[in-house]
Design an enzyme around this catalytic site. Structure first.
Site, short mmCIF file in Angstrom:
data_model
loop_
_atom_site.label_atom_id
_atom_site.label_comp_id
_atom_site.label_asym_id
_atom_site.label_seq_id
_atom_site.Cartn_x
_atom_site.Cartn_y
_atom_site.Cartn_z
N CYS A 133 3.24 -2.93 -0.04
CA CYS A 133 2.65 -3.88 -0.98
C CYS A 133 2.74 -3.36 -2.41
O CYS A 133 1.97 -2.49 -2.82
CB CYS A 133 1.18 -4.12 -0.60
SG CYS A 133 0.32 -5.18 -1.78
N CYS A 136 -0.35 -3.98 -4.58
CA CYS A 136 -1.47 -3.07 -4.33
C CYS A 136 -1.22 -1.69 -4.93
O CYS A 136 -2.13 -1.08 -5.47
CB CYS A 136 -1.71 -2.89 -2.83
SG CYS A 136 -1.54 -4.39 -1.86
N ASP A 137 0.00 -1.17 -4.80
CA ASP A 137 0.23 0.26 -5.04
C ASP A 137 1.07 0.59 -6.27
O ASP A 137 1.18 1.78 -6.61
CB ASP A 137 0.89 0.88 -3.80
CG ASP A 137 -0.03 0.79 -2.58
OD1 ASP A 137 -1.25 0.78 -2.78
OD2 ASP A 137 0.48 0.73 -1.45
#
Ligand code: NAP
Length: 306
Positions: A133, A136-137
């Site tokens: 993701c 997200c990261d």
């Protein structure tokens, strides 16, 4: 607990089904096991959902869809459905806390999740350089070099998002041509921070405390290594179907659920909408459309029952 209609899954398909069911004043329940929004929450920016000329973040679109359904008194709960018995007209669902629910009509909107590479080092380095993701990261990779695996819309679009943080993004694709939509490709080719390794697959992920290098194999059989601090595996999706009676639903080879164009599955009174459906195009806009269609199909089914 019994409801006329149960919707399982709260991504764009489920939330749209919930909106339509609530507006139709049906006795309904939407069950979601995590945060409402589904995979949209993993998408940084959405430029192709109509009505948002400047685009919209995945997170905000999920929030807005949820708020819109709640304005019409969406009835929803958090719960994890672990099994279903759909063999009788009264459909039964079991939750992981032991509760049972029943309904007359069911809409399956359980969606899909990222596919893994399945190579040595992948599991070991999840959270230490291996990610599924980018939204997200990405911020963890400020000024670093990361790889993206895949040639579809997700990989190519998220490679662009990663360049906001990383110094360099190398897209590794197993063929010499991307699958992503042309406009998404054009943006990536014009981005100076993105380069491409074609005709190659990742065969291993190595490092000490975190990812340090990838092992690559090209289609001519040549092996090489690439030094990176992170790898984003964005190679498509697998169906969230573990709770479904796949044989009764006549699931396809990949485990997705075939339906007719009205979203009706092989089981009367059971509809499927969104990414869990067996189909070619997995977009937010068609997931939402299928959610709406599924409620109308459920209403027809229920009317014909009585
Ligand atoms: P996808 O379109 O299925 O693409 C998967 C990519 O991963 C393909 O390039 C495929 O290569 C590659 N791949 C698959 N298995 C692999 C493996 N084991 N090793 C290496 N590479 C592998 O998946 P997606 O990009 O996640 O998109 C899913 C759906 O969401 C699609 O329908 C897509 O259009 C949609 N989506 C749309 C947007 C948008 O409209 N902006 C954004 C994101 C996603 P091959 O090409 O060789 O098969």
């Amino acid at each position: 607990m019994h409801h006329t209609l149960i919707i399982v899954g709260g991504g764009p398909a489920g939330l749209t089904a919930g909106l339509y069911a609530a507006r139709a004043r049906m006795d309904h329940l939407l069950i979601e096991k995590g945060a409402e929004g589904g995979q949209v929450l993993l998408t940084d920016w959405i430029d192709n959902y109509p009505g948002f000329p400047e685009g919209i973040s995945g997170f905000e679109l999920a929030e807005r869809m949820t708020a819109q359904a709640k304005r019409f008194e969406l009835n929803s709960m958090f719960g994890n459905v672990v099994s279903m018995d759909l063999s009788a007209p009264l459909k039964r669902l079991e939750l992981d806390n032991g509760d049972s629910l029943s309904c007359n009509a069911l809409i399956i909107c359980t969606g899909a999740r990222p596919r893994a590479l399945g190579v040595p080092g992948e599991k070991e380095f999840v959270g230490k350089g291996v990610s599924y993701c980018a939204t997200c990261d990405a911020p963890f990779y400020r000024n670093l070099h990361v790889a993206v695996v895949g040639g579809g819309n997700t990989a190519v679009q998220e490679a662009g998002h990663l360049t906001k943080f990383a110094d360099k993004v190398t897209v590794i694709h197993r063929r010499d041509e991307l699958r992503a939509t042309k406009i998404v490709q054009e943006k990536a080719f014009a981005n100076k921070k993105i380069d491409f390794i074609w005709n190659s697959t990742v065969t291993g992920i190595e490092g000490k405390d975190g990812v340090e290098q990838l092992r690559l194999l090209d289609t001519s059989g040549k092996e090489s290594t690439l030094n990176v601090e992170g790898i984003f595996v964005l190679i498509g999706v697998l169906p969230n179907n573990e709770m479904l009676p796949l044989t009764d639903l006549k699931a396809d080879e990949g485990g997705f659920i075939p339906t007719d164009c009205e979203t009706r599955t092989a089981i009367p009174g059971v509809m499927a909408a969104g990414d869990i459906r067996s189909k070619e195009v997995r977009q937010v806009v068609n997931a939402a459309g299928e959610g709406a269609t599924a409620v109308l199909a459920a209403e027809n089914y229920l009317t014909n029952l009585s």
